[in-house]
Design a protein around this motif. Structure first.
Motif, short mmCIF file in Angstrom:
data_model
loop_
_atom_site.label_atom_id
_atom_site.label_comp_id
_atom_site.label_asym_id
_atom_site.label_seq_id
_atom_site.Cartn_x
_atom_site.Cartn_y
_atom_site.Cartn_z
N TYR A 274 23.62 18.68 58.19
CA TYR A 274 22.18 18.43 58.32
C TYR A 274 21.39 19.69 57.99
O TYR A 274 20.41 19.64 57.23
CB TYR A 274 21.86 17.97 59.74
CG TYR A 274 20.38 17.82 59.99
CD1 TYR A 274 19.70 16.67 59.57
CD2 TYR A 274 19.65 18.82 60.63
CE1 TYR A 274 18.33 16.54 59.78
CE2 TYR A 274 18.28 18.69 60.84
CZ TYR A 274 17.63 17.55 60.42
OH TYR A 274 16.27 17.43 60.63
N ALA A 275 21.81 20.83 58.53
CA ALA A 275 21.10 22.09 58.31
C ALA A 275 21.08 22.48 56.83
O ALA A 275 20.12 23.10 56.36
CB ALA A 275 21.74 23.20 59.14
N LYS A 276 22.12 22.12 56.11
CA LYS A 276 22.22 22.50 54.69
C LYS A 276 21.67 21.41 53.76
O LYS A 276 21.83 21.49 52.54
CB LYS A 276 23.67 22.82 54.33
CG LYS A 276 24.21 24.06 55.01
CD LYS A 276 23.40 25.29 54.63
CE LYS A 276 23.91 26.55 55.32
NZ LYS A 276 23.12 27.74 54.94
N GLY A 277 21.05 20.39 54.34
CA GLY A 277 20.43 19.37 53.51
C GLY A 277 21.39 18.38 52.90
O GLY A 277 21.12 17.82 51.83
N CYS A 278 22.53 18.14 53.57
CA CYS A 278 23.54 17.22 53.03
C CYS A 278 23.50 15.85 53.71
O CYS A 278 24.48 15.09 53.66
CB CYS A 278 24.95 17.81 53.21
SG CYS A 278 25.13 19.55 52.79
N LYS A 279 22.39 15.53 54.36
CA LYS A 279 22.37 14.30 55.18
C LYS A 279 22.36 13.01 54.37
O LYS A 279 22.56 11.94 54.93
CB LYS A 279 21.18 14.33 56.13
CG LYS A 279 19.81 14.28 55.50
CD LYS A 279 18.73 14.29 56.57
CE LYS A 279 17.34 14.16 56.00
NZ LYS A 279 16.94 15.33 55.18
#
Length: 453
Positions: A274-279
């Motif tokens: 989530y933090a790395k924008g992989c959601k």
């Protein structure tokens, strides 16, 4: 050594007649001598009388260890070669002795972190490898993580494992695990500072005036939180491209079956994705659903709400999270998601919920101000009234600097830029509307008073 606020603001060593365990005239005299020299920063003159007291009466007074650190640091900085190394090793020994003779004043984690920080600073002189240094910090974390509170030490601890990963001496999973370990240590420290700071901010915002002692504590907590913000930012910069979606997804896909019943692994994996924008990747959904099936939590409910937009999951998020500061973070995360989608009214609602739970975090004020500024052209019926929205944005930005010392400079600069976009003094004079209240429409639904000067 320990630099807690309780010893920052009064002279711990003003008297030489306290803290000794034995009445020894020679030790008392030499303590008085080296205490005077240290206060005058004559560290070379202080060395011999300090050494006598240290060797003869190691329990005599804690000044032996606090002043001794200053004396030995001076020796380290002003010598070279074998003599310098000897002083470095002697300072490490002094750290051990401080705990041996004044255990109640020197926690194990603090002492081990001090030794590790010293070893890292002089790693070239000591000839220590990255592995040796990492193991020293790891020792502090494993033996007494509660008192491993050095911001510099925690960053170095993580930085070293990244270097070891680059040298192919640690795996990617070990590096990511250590990232989470260190972040958890930092969050525990931040929680303590934030809870204390919130009480002071609430008192101040309620109209009360903080006394001198309270103002010092407020500044201390703010500066501590700022230091750990920098550590977290530096950690993210250090890990950099080693933790992109392109790296994380194959790693977690490979290890999923082995860890699908490991709640901690699932939690950390989905948080990092989530933090790395992989959601948006199917693996993120798989991680969240699996974690929710074995260990439902506020985080999994929150992620499910983002994925499905079903209100039941958000209600579950609020119900499951009982820690006010963690709940504030979830509200802020949701507000950020809504802000990114242009749902400004809902975003403001959850930013305000976050502020109720964590009033010393000024970032929601800046986010609300940014939404006001971006909506200026759409929320006024005349050019003057549209630009008046920037006054409202400036006032909101200023709140951030008032409640959060970490944001004081950024808030002032942001507010100034908004005011520069608002109607000028000449325009206020020409409209003869100084002091009038302007109602701002659309989603903002607020009013702002035209400045009189």
């Amino acid at each position: 050594m320990k630099t807690k606020i309780t010893i920052l603001f009064f002279a711990l060593f003003a008297s030489v007649n306290i803290g000794f365990a034995q009445q020894d005239e020679e030790c008392m005299n030499n303590l008085s001598i080296f205490d005077s020299y240290v206060k005058s920063k004559k560290y070379d003159d202080a060395y011999e009388p300090w050494k006598i007291v240290r060797e003869k009466c190691p329990k005599f007074n804690r000044a032996i260890y606090v002043h001794g650190e200053k004396i030995l640091n001076h020796k380290i900085e002003t010598t070279a070669g074998e003599e310098k190394v000897a002083h470095i090793k002697d300072l490490m020994l002094l750290y051990d002795q401080s705990r041996e003779h004044f255990a109640s004043k020197y926690d194990l984690g603090e002492v081990l972190a001090d030794k590790a920080n010293l070893a890292y600073k002089y790693r070239e002189d000591l000839g220590f490898s990255d592995e040796q240094l990492y193991n020293m910090f790891d020792d502090a974390a494993k033996k007494d993580s509660k008192n491993f509170t050095s911001a510099k030490g925690l960053y170095t601890y993580f930085s070293l494992i990244v270097d070891l990963y680059d040298a192919e001496k640690k795996t990617a999973q070990q590096m990511f695990d250590k990232y989470d370990d260190v972040i958890e240590l930092i969050e525990a420290i931040e929680k303590s500072h934030t809870e204390k700071l919130n009480k002071l901010v609430e008192k101040e915002e309620g109209g009360a005036t903080l006394n001198k002692k309270e103002l010092k504590y407020k500044k201390y907590h703010e500066s501590s939180l700022e230091a750990f913000d920098k550590v977290k930012s530096s950690m993210d910069q250090k890990v950099g491209e080693r933790a992109t979606c392109e790296v994380l997804i194959p790693l977690y896909q490979k290890d999923f079956e082995e860890n699908k019943n490991n709640g901690e692994w699932l939690q950390r994996a989905m948080n990092r994705m989530y933090a790395k924008g992989c959601k948006d990747d199917p693996l993120f959904i798989q991680l969240v659903q699996q974690k929710n099936s074995i260990e439902p939590s506020a985080d999994t409910a929150f992620y499910l709400y983002l994925l499905t937009n079903e209100q039941k999951y958000f209600d579950q998020t609020v119900q499951l999270e009982t820690d006010p500061l963690k709940k504030a973070k979830l509200y802020k995360k949701l507000a950020q998601e809504l802000k990114a989608k242009g749902s400004y009214s809902k975003a403001r609602k959850y930013y305000n919920e976050a502020l109720k739970l964590n009033p010393s975090d000024g970032s929601p004020h800046l986010s609300i101000a940014a939404m006001y500024a971006k909506s200026a052209n759409n929320c006024g019926d005349t050019n003057f009234n549209k630009r008046a929205v920037f006054w409202l944005a400036a006032l909101e930005a200023e709140k951030a600097g008032r409640v959060d010392g970490r944001l004081r400079k950024a808030a002032a600069q942001t507010a100034a830029s908004y005011r520069a976009s608002a109607p000028s003094k000449t325009e206020i004079f020409n409209c003869t509307c100084a002091g009038e209240v302007i109602q701002i429409g659309c989603w903002i639904g607020r009013s702002v008073t035209v400045p009189k000067n």
